[in-house]
Design a protein around this motif. Sequence first.
Motif, mmCIF file in Angstrom:
data_model
loop_
_atom_site.group_PDB
_atom_site.id
_atom_site.type_symbol
_atom_site.label_atom_id
_atom_site.label_comp_id
_atom_site.label_asym_id
_atom_site.label_seq_id
_atom_site.Cartn_x
_atom_site.Cartn_y
_atom_site.Cartn_z
ATOM 1 N N ALA A 1 2.444 13.494 5.869
ATOM 2 C CA ALA A 1 3.851 13.423 6.255
ATOM 3 C C ALA A 1 4.587 12.522 5.279
ATOM 4 C CB ALA A 1 3.983 12.875 7.677
ATOM 5 N N GLU A 2 5.892 12.701 5.192
ATOM 6 C CA GLU A 2 6.688 11.866 4.307
ATOM 7 C C GLU A 2 6.705 10.435 4.825
ATOM 8 O OE1 GLU A 2 11.275 11.501 2.593
ATOM 9 O OE2 GLU A 2 10.537 13.402 3.418
ATOM 10 N N GLY A 3 6.523 9.490 3.912
ATOM 11 C CA GLY A 3 6.497 8.106 4.340
ATOM 12 C C GLY A 3 6.758 7.134 3.212
ATOM 13 N N SER A 4 6.720 5.856 3.556
ATOM 14 C CA SER A 4 6.922 4.767 2.599
ATOM 15 C C SER A 4 5.833 3.730 2.817
ATOM 16 C CB SER A 4 8.295 4.111 2.797
ATOM 17 O OG SER A 4 9.335 5.063 2.691
ATOM 18 N N VAL A 5 5.457 3.045 1.743
ATOM 19 C CA VAL A 5 4.387 2.048 1.816
ATOM 20 C C VAL A 5 4.840 0.773 1.110
ATOM 21 C CG1 VAL A 5 2.027 1.480 1.109
ATOM 22 C CG2 VAL A 5 2.567 3.796 1.903
ATOM 23 N N TYR A 6 4.645 -0.370 1.791
ATOM 24 C CA TYR A 6 4.915 -1.673 1.181
ATOM 25 C C TYR A 6 3.604 -2.188 0.601
ATOM 26 C CZ TYR A 6 7.088 -6.256 0.537
ATOM 27 O OH TYR A 6 7.603 -7.410 0.005
ATOM 28 N N HIS A 7 3.465 -2.040 -0.712
ATOM 29 C CA HIS A 7 2.206 -2.322 -1.410
ATOM 30 C C HIS A 7 2.415 -3.475 -2.384
ATOM 31 C CE1 HIS A 7 -0.696 -1.664 -4.759
ATOM 32 N NE2 HIS A 7 -1.518 -1.310 -3.802
ATOM 33 N N ILE A 8 1.726 -4.583 -2.152
ATOM 34 C CA ILE A 8 1.802 -5.772 -3.015
ATOM 35 C C ILE A 8 3.261 -6.109 -3.346
ATOM 36 C CG2 ILE A 8 0.875 -6.931 -5.069
ATOM 37 C CD1 ILE A 8 -1.364 -4.972 -5.157
ATOM 38 N N ASN A 9 4.014 -6.431 -2.300
ATOM 39 C CA ASN A 9 5.374 -6.968 -2.453
ATOM 40 C C ASN A 9 6.406 -5.969 -2.984
ATOM 41 O OD1 ASN A 9 4.455 -9.575 -1.621
ATOM 42 N ND2 ASN A 9 3.754 -9.956 -3.709
ATOM 43 N N GLN A 10 6.144 -4.667 -2.818
ATOM 44 C CA GLN A 10 7.128 -3.679 -3.246
ATOM 45 C C GLN A 10 7.033 -2.426 -2.385
ATOM 46 O OE1 GLN A 10 7.180 -2.838 -7.458
ATOM 47 N NE2 GLN A 10 8.348 -0.951 -7.208
ATOM 48 N N TRP A 11 8.202 -1.888 -2.018
ATOM 49 C CA TRP A 11 8.250 -0.635 -1.274
ATOM 50 C C TRP A 11 8.134 0.545 -2.235
ATOM 51 C CZ3 TRP A 11 7.531 0.302 3.640
ATOM 52 C CH2 TRP A 11 7.818 -0.682 4.589
ATOM 53 N N TYR A 12 7.346 1.542 -1.846
ATOM 54 C CA TYR A 12 7.249 2.811 -2.561
ATOM 55 C C TYR A 12 7.639 3.911 -1.575
ATOM 56 C CZ TYR A 12 4.730 0.166 -6.098
ATOM 57 O OH TYR A 12 4.392 -0.758 -7.048
ATOM 58 N N ASN A 13 8.676 4.662 -1.913
ATOM 59 C CA ASN A 13 9.230 5.666 -1.009
ATOM 60 C C ASN A 13 8.852 7.082 -1.447
ATOM 61 O OD1 ASN A 13 10.642 3.602 0.459
ATOM 62 N ND2 ASN A 13 12.163 3.563 -1.185
ATOM 63 N N ASP A 14 9.171 8.043 -0.581
ATOM 64 C CA ASP A 14 8.949 9.468 -0.870
ATOM 65 C C ASP A 14 7.488 9.765 -1.192
ATOM 66 O OD1 ASP A 14 11.742 9.960 -0.592
ATOM 67 O OD2 ASP A 14 12.054 9.260 -2.643
ATOM 68 N N LEU A 15 6.600 9.161 -0.409
ATOM 69 C CA LEU A 15 5.170 9.412 -0.558
ATOM 70 C C LEU A 15 4.704 10.368 0.530
ATOM 71 C CD1 LEU A 15 3.942 5.732 -1.108
ATOM 72 C CD2 LEU A 15 4.443 7.431 -2.876
ATOM 73 N N GLU A 16 3.560 11.001 0.308
ATOM 74 C CA GLU A 16 2.912 11.828 1.322
ATOM 75 C C GLU A 16 1.686 11.064 1.815
ATOM 76 O OE1 GLU A 16 3.845 14.985 2.530
ATOM 77 O OE2 GLU A 16 5.707 14.500 1.494
ATOM 78 N N ILE A 17 1.708 10.659 3.094
ATOM 79 C CA ILE A 17 0.628 9.829 3.629
ATOM 80 C C ILE A 17 0.175 10.348 4.992
ATOM 81 C CG2 ILE A 17 1.311 7.735 2.399
ATOM 82 C CD1 ILE A 17 2.726 6.770 4.904
ATOM 83 N N LYS A 18 -1.004 9.927 5.398
ATOM 84 C CA LYS A 18 -1.481 10.161 6.760
ATOM 85 C C LYS A 18 -2.362 8.982 7.161
ATOM 86 C CE LYS A 18 -5.271 13.288 5.328
ATOM 87 N NZ LYS A 18 -5.818 14.659 5.515
ATOM 88 N N TYR A 19 -2.413 8.724 8.462
ATOM 89 C CA TYR A 19 -3.136 7.559 8.992
ATOM 90 C C TYR A 19 -4.322 8.063 9.790
ATOM 91 C CZ TYR A 19 -3.698 3.118 11.593
ATOM 92 O OH TYR A 19 -4.183 1.967 12.152
ATOM 93 N N ASP A 20 -5.518 7.813 9.267
ATOM 94 C CA ASP A 20 -6.760 8.214 9.925
ATOM 95 C C ASP A 20 -7.082 7.155 10.986
ATOM 96 O OD1 ASP A 20 -9.446 8.610 10.670
ATOM 97 O OD2 ASP A 20 -9.963 9.447 8.709
ATOM 98 N N LEU A 21 -6.887 7.504 12.255
ATOM 99 C CA LEU A 21 -7.079 6.554 13.360
ATOM 100 C C LEU A 21 -8.545 6.380 13.726
ATOM 101 C CD1 LEU A 21 -4.141 7.730 15.654
ATOM 102 C CD2 LEU A 21 -4.194 5.704 14.200
#
Length: 235
Positions: free
Chosen positions: A70-90
């Motif tokens: 799904a479309e998402g954003s990640v805050y990785h080492i002090n910076q936001w990265y937008n328009d990524l494709e991610i999923k969360y394996d629970l």
Amino acid sequence: MILFKNYYVVILLLLFTSHCFSQDSNDYYTTYDSIVNKVNLPVYNGILYQDLDYHAKDSSHPYFNENKYAEGSVYHINQWYNDLEIKYDLLRQVLVLSPPSSIKNIGIELNQENIKAFYIGSIKFVNLSNKFDSAKEKGYYRQDKISNQIDLFTHISKTSKEFIASRNVELKFYTSYNFILKKGGQYYTLNDKDDLLTALPHKKDQIDKLYKNRSKASHKNDLEFNLFLLKSLNL
């Protein structure tokens, strides 16, 4: 943990080259350059994620929300990265990043230590691993802001159970929740009514009434009920 960014990039580009060999050369090189530039971003750093074939029962799956990126954003080492494709394996409690190409059978398992927060759609998750020692579960928590002073943090996990059907082994996935209430700068575990009364003693009458009427309400799970309950308290 050893990170395999360079190894991953080589595999990705080899797969992409094989996949696109027959494409128009101009389109190929334009897309190739785009992929190289994007993969070189610091967020594309982790180990290869193995997307297992679970043979799931009743369309259940191990992921948050849907069984796809799904479309998402990640805050990785002090910076936001937008328009990524991610999923969360629970089930495995890992955040997975899709490569920037049409090849979807591989992914990148991101190092939790580098992730402070992420969004899947409009839903925010934060990493509470280092916030306090009393948390029953470490790692990512869904964050729902109830008011300026109140936040509900929910750790969501899944377990699996095997079933035998027509000589095949099938899995069914079950979701469980653990809750933390943040009130001002204080954190409270929120596993039952007594925990809520400890955090919000001035709301006792309303809490008693809401719990008494819980069976009459239509809530699919504990998360829905807790969100309904806290918002009903007009905090």
